[in-house]
Scaffold this active site. Structure first.
Site, PDB file in Angstrom:
ATOM      1  N   HIS A  39      -6.505   0.888   5.710  1.00 50.62           N
ATOM      2  CA  HIS A  39      -6.437   1.923   6.731  1.00 50.62           C
ATOM      3  C   HIS A  39      -7.031   1.459   8.045  1.00 50.62           C
ATOM      4  CE1 HIS A  39      -5.974   3.721   2.856  1.00 50.62           C
ATOM      5  NE2 HIS A  39      -5.454   4.792   3.407  1.00 50.62           N
ATOM      6  N   HIS A  43       0.858  -1.190   0.000  1.00 49.12           N
ATOM      7  CA  HIS A  43       0.000   0.000   0.000  1.00 49.12           C
ATOM      8  C   HIS A  43       0.892   1.238   0.000  1.00 49.12           C
ATOM      9  CE1 HIS A  43      -3.826   2.013   0.379  1.00 49.12           C
ATOM     10  NE2 HIS A  43      -3.133   2.914   1.030  1.00 49.12           N
ATOM     11  N   ALA A  44       0.655   2.139  -0.961  1.00 47.95           N
ATOM     12  CA  ALA A  44       1.552   3.284  -1.184  1.00 47.95           C
ATOM     13  C   ALA A  44       1.672   4.159   0.057  1.00 47.95           C
ATOM     14  CB  ALA A  44       1.019   4.120  -2.341  1.00 47.95           C
ATOM     15  N   TYR A  58      -8.910  12.092   3.980  1.00 51.63           N
ATOM     16  CA  TYR A  58      -9.092  11.996   2.520  1.00 51.63           C
ATOM     17  C   TYR A  58     -10.391  12.687   2.108  1.00 51.63           C
ATOM     18  CZ  TYR A  58      -5.522   8.406   3.081  1.00 51.63           C
ATOM     19  OH  TYR A  58      -4.364   7.736   3.407  1.00 51.63           O
ATOM     20  N   HIS A  82       0.002  11.663  -6.021  1.00 48.78           N
ATOM     21  CA  HIS A  82      -0.516  11.790  -4.647  1.00 48.78           C
ATOM     22  C   HIS A  82       0.620  11.674  -3.638  1.00 48.78           C
ATOM     23  CE1 HIS A  82      -3.354  11.291  -1.301  1.00 48.78           C
ATOM     24  NE2 HIS A  82      -2.394  10.523  -0.828  1.00 48.78           N
ATOM     25  N   GLU A  83       1.474  10.662  -3.829  1.00 49.32           N
ATOM     26  CA  GLU A  83       2.579  10.447  -2.868  1.00 49.32           C
ATOM     27  C   GLU A  83       3.629  11.536  -2.979  1.00 49.32           C
ATOM     28  OE1 GLU A  83       0.401   7.533  -1.476  1.00 49.32           O
ATOM     29  OE2 GLU A  83       2.177   8.407  -0.546  1.00 49.32           O
ATOM     30  N   GLU A  87      -3.172  15.301   2.404  1.00 50.09           N
ATOM     31  CA  GLU A  87      -3.701  14.380   1.376  1.00 50.09           C
ATOM     32  C   GLU A  87      -4.150  15.127   0.124  1.00 50.09           C
ATOM     33  OE1 GLU A  87      -2.708  11.301   3.825  1.00 50.09           O
ATOM     34  OE2 GLU A  87      -3.143  11.406   1.685  1.00 50.09           O
ATOM     35  N   HIS A 116       2.897  14.402  -0.762  1.00 51.65           N
ATOM     36  CA  HIS A 116       3.377  14.278   0.621  1.00 51.65           C
ATOM     37  C   HIS A 116       4.859  14.654   0.695  1.00 51.65           C
ATOM     38  CE1 HIS A 116      -0.225  12.407   2.184  1.00 51.65           C
ATOM     39  NE2 HIS A 116      -0.173  11.423   1.316  1.00 51.65           N
TER      40      HIS A 116
HETATM   41  C1  LIG Z   1      -2.478   6.604  -1.716  1.00 51.04           C
HETATM   42  C2  LIG Z   1      -2.740   6.527  -0.470  1.00 51.04           C
HETATM   43  C3  LIG Z   1      -1.641   6.606   0.563  1.00 51.04           C
HETATM   44 SE1  LIG Z   1      -1.784   8.118   1.729  1.00 51.04          SE
HETATM   45  C4  LIG Z   1      -4.126   6.242   0.031  1.00 51.04           C
HETATM   46  O1  LIG Z   1      -4.241   5.460   0.974  1.00 51.04           O
HETATM   47  N1  LIG Z   1      -5.227   6.827  -0.503  1.00 51.04           N
HETATM   48  C5  LIG Z   1      -5.228   7.853  -1.562  1.00 51.04           C
HETATM   49  C6  LIG Z   1      -6.678   8.134  -1.844  1.00 51.04           C
HETATM   50  C7  LIG Z   1      -7.508   7.370  -0.873  1.00 51.04           C
HETATM   51  C8  LIG Z   1      -6.576   6.468  -0.067  1.00 51.04           C
HETATM   52  C9  LIG Z   1      -6.869   4.992  -0.368  1.00 51.04           C
HETATM   53  O2  LIG Z   1      -6.171   4.413  -1.195  1.00 51.04           O
HETATM   54  O3  LIG Z   1      -7.833   4.477   0.229  1.00 51.04           O
HETATM   55 ZN   LIG Z   2      -1.820  10.223   1.049  1.00 54.18          ZN
END
Ligand SMILES: C=C(C[SeH])C(=O)N1CCC[C@H]1C(=O)O
Ligand SMILES: [Zn+2]
Length: 597
Positions: free
Chosen positions: A480, A320-321, A490, A350-351, A378, A354
């Site tokens: 998460h 997970h990024a 988010y 997105h990354e 975010e 950060h």
């Molecule tokens: C890319 C990330 C790392 Se902060 C992320 O978890 N995001 C980005 C958008 C929503 C959320 C998800 O994937 O649930």
């Molecule tokens: Zn993020």
């Protein structure tokens, strides 16, 4: 005199901030080692360093409270003392702290290493979420195959984690109480420094709900036409496995099933990138180039040496990024399992958002090296991604041959973006509305799973493809929820990013209210130094001032306000309302019957 008190306070915070920076560096280095090489040994080493740091943080907080600086008349001293005086889960006695970290890291490890069995064929059950299962959920149009992968994932990534999740709830509740919060939900909410946070959240959700209902109704209508009545009902919940994403959080992967004008050309960036032999590195260079074009920070050489940008073949990692601040010498890194497609083009930006924030506020004292509102962090990368994905910018970088769309193609593009940005809002809202309820003890444990699906149905009008009971436990199937990562950040980011976009597009002269040639959805701030300078000033502040003050300087506003988002999508909203009326599309949904009551 007050001067000598101030210089004492400055010396005090100088020391505490420097010690805190060293602790954070050690902690995040060991956590990075674990996240990029998931082994028991690395997991235990990470817990050991975090536990030692928790004891030191407790000592720091005791010193800060004893100093009385929380009552200082100097705003900066008061702010630093308030933030450093707030312990979080470090407040727990050491044995509880270890149990909590153990439970969370076991849920994360499970998520990172879960594999599933292939559909309809013998073969090793070694398929990974990224890339295999994600690819099937995005591209399969076989409801049976989609149901197979949905069920495999939820049964293996969710249910076995019930005991760890229970421990997580128990110990976060204890930590919140020890810090004087009524619940862990209220601890999470305090980071927004806004007494009206929850009521504002509900207000924003209600403001976008009519638009969401139009999208939901139209998608259900088109899905029903494709899959038939047995699979998709006329006015009930949409079966979530058909929507192109394991959690139905964004539906743009299933867009080919419901493109408003299917005969119109599409900016299919994925195939164009693959045709041009784009590499993973090229995706990151595109993002780096964009920030540099704004006069903002470039990626330091160490980023390229120390990041993990693709899945290694020889070890397990947390795919997970995530973006990492290692709190020294501009040591910033990204860890993700990148593929070359539009999804990862977005995630890369997105990354990198950060990373840009980390670099912009790196000279702040440690206590201020964060965002003043979790939603800001975010939103940074997403604003750039919005600009990158415009026809104008894609043409500029050779990924599209059209710089301006005709009306019908524009509706297609806006619809694709709404399937990401609007659809996401009820999902994000639910991720934390659910956890708030569990943290606050408003849902009895025997109902934890049914409550989850009832809320997904209430707020998003989606349901599981198969009946779920309280013998299942599905929430940990979402990263998460395993990793103790708050999610309303988010939601907030999806509102703020349009406020940031509008402010920078005005500065760049790319957006002029009422000018059809200069609309928000084709605004490209690339190369604009005025926009970049305003953005840099905003980010450099870190958490040194209240987020309303930072926002006021940047956009002139002081609230999280969906007006810019709704303005961006207005042409689509008008079209969709007319189309739904023309097709007599029923709007809204009822209770789901996929959950044992
Ligand atoms: C890319 C990330 C790392 Se902060 C992320 O978890 N995001 C980005 C958008 C929503 C959320 C998800 O994937 O649930
Ligand atoms: Zn993020």
């Amino acid at each position: 005199s007050s001067n000598s008190v101030k210089s004492d306070a400055r010396a005090f915070f100088q020391r505490e901030n420097e010690l805190l920076r060293q602790r954070r560096r050690n902690e995040f280095l060991t956590s990075y080692v674990y996240n990029t090489n998931v082994t028991e040994e690395n997991r235990k080493a990470m817990i050991a360093v975090a536990t030692t740091n928790a004891a030191a943080n407790k000592e720091m907080t005791r010193n800060v409270i004893a100093s009385g600086y929380i009552d200082s008349t100097d705003d900066d001293i008061k702010r630093q003392a308030t933030i450093l005086g707030d312990l979080g889960i470090d407040v727990l006695p050491e044995s509880d702290y270890k149990e909590l970290l153990n439970a969370v890291s076991l849920m994360q490890s499970n998520y990172a290493t879960t594999t599933v069995c292939p559909y309809n064929k013998e073969g090793d059950c070694t398929l990974q979420l990224e890339p295999h299962v994600q690819e099937r959920l995005s591209n399969s149009r076989d409801p049976k195959e989609l149901k197979h992968y949905w069920r495999q994932w939820y049964d293996k990534a969710g249910t076995p984690m019930r005991e760890n999740f229970k421990k997580y709830i128990e110990f976060t509740r204890k930590a919140a109480r020890l810090n004087g919060y009524s619940s862990y939900a209220d601890y999470w909410i305090h980071f927004y420094e806004d007494p009206d946070f929850e009521s504002n959240l509900d207000k924003v959700y209600k403001a976008i709900l009519p638009f969401y209902r139009e999208i939901h109704g139209y998608v259900r209508y088109r899905l029903r036409a494709y899959y038939g009545d047995e699979i998709v009902s006329e006015n009930g919940n949409i079966p979530m496995h058909l929507l192109g994403n394991m959690w139905a959080q964004q539906w743009d992967n299933a867009l080919p099933l419901f493109t408003p004008f299917p005969e119109k050309p599409f900016l299919d960036v994925t195939s164009e990138m693959q045709r041009q032999n784009f590499t993973v590195r090229k995706l990151f260079e595109l993002g780096d180039q964009f920030f540099k074009s704004l006069g903002m920070r470039a990626l330091p050489p160490s980023f390229w040496d120390l990041s993990v940008l693709t899945r290694p073949a020889d070890r397990e990692i947390v795919c997970h990024a995530s973006a990492w601040d290692l709190y020294q010498d501009s040591d910033v890194r990204i860890k993700m399992c990148t593929d070359v497609d539009t999804h990862y083009l977005y995630v890369v930006h997105h990354e990198l958002g950060h990373i840009q924030y980390y670099l912009q506020y790196e000279n702040q004292p440690t206590v201020y090296r964060s965002a003043p509102n979790p939603g800001f962090h975010e939103a940074v990368g997403d604003v750039i991604a919005l600009s990158v994905s415009t026809p104008k910018h894609l043409q500029a970088i050779g990924l599209s041959n059209v710089g301006k769309l005709d009306d019908e193609s524009r509706i297609n593009e806006l619809f694709k973006n709404a399937l990401k940005k609007i659809v996401f809002l009820p999902f994000a809202y639910t991720m934390d509305k659910y956890r708030y309820a569990v943290f606050r003890g408003e849902v009895e444990e025997s109902k934890w799973n049914c409550a989850f699906w009832q809320m997904r149905s209430e707020f998003s009008g989606v349901e599981p493809p198969v009946r779920r009971t309280d013998q299942d436990f599905d929430p940990p199937a979402k990263y998460h929820i395993d990793a103790d990562v708050e999610y309303l950040r988010y939601f907030a980011a999806h509102i703020f990013q349009f406020q940031f976009l509008k402010a920078m597009c005005i500065k760049a002269g790319q957006y002029v209210p009422g000018d059809p040639e200069k609309t928000l959805d084709n605004c490209d701030i690339y190369n604009n130094k005025e926009a970049g300078e305003a953005f840099s000033k905003f980010l450099t502040l870190g958490a040194s001032v209240h987020w309303k003050k930072a926002l006021k300087e940047f956009t002139g506003e002081t609230e999280m306000d969906p007006s810019a988002l709704l303005e961006y999508f207005e042409p689509l909203r008008k079209w969709l309302q007319a189309e739904n009326e023309r097709l007599k599309v029923p709007l809204g949904w009822g209770d789901t019957d996929k959950v044992a009551g």
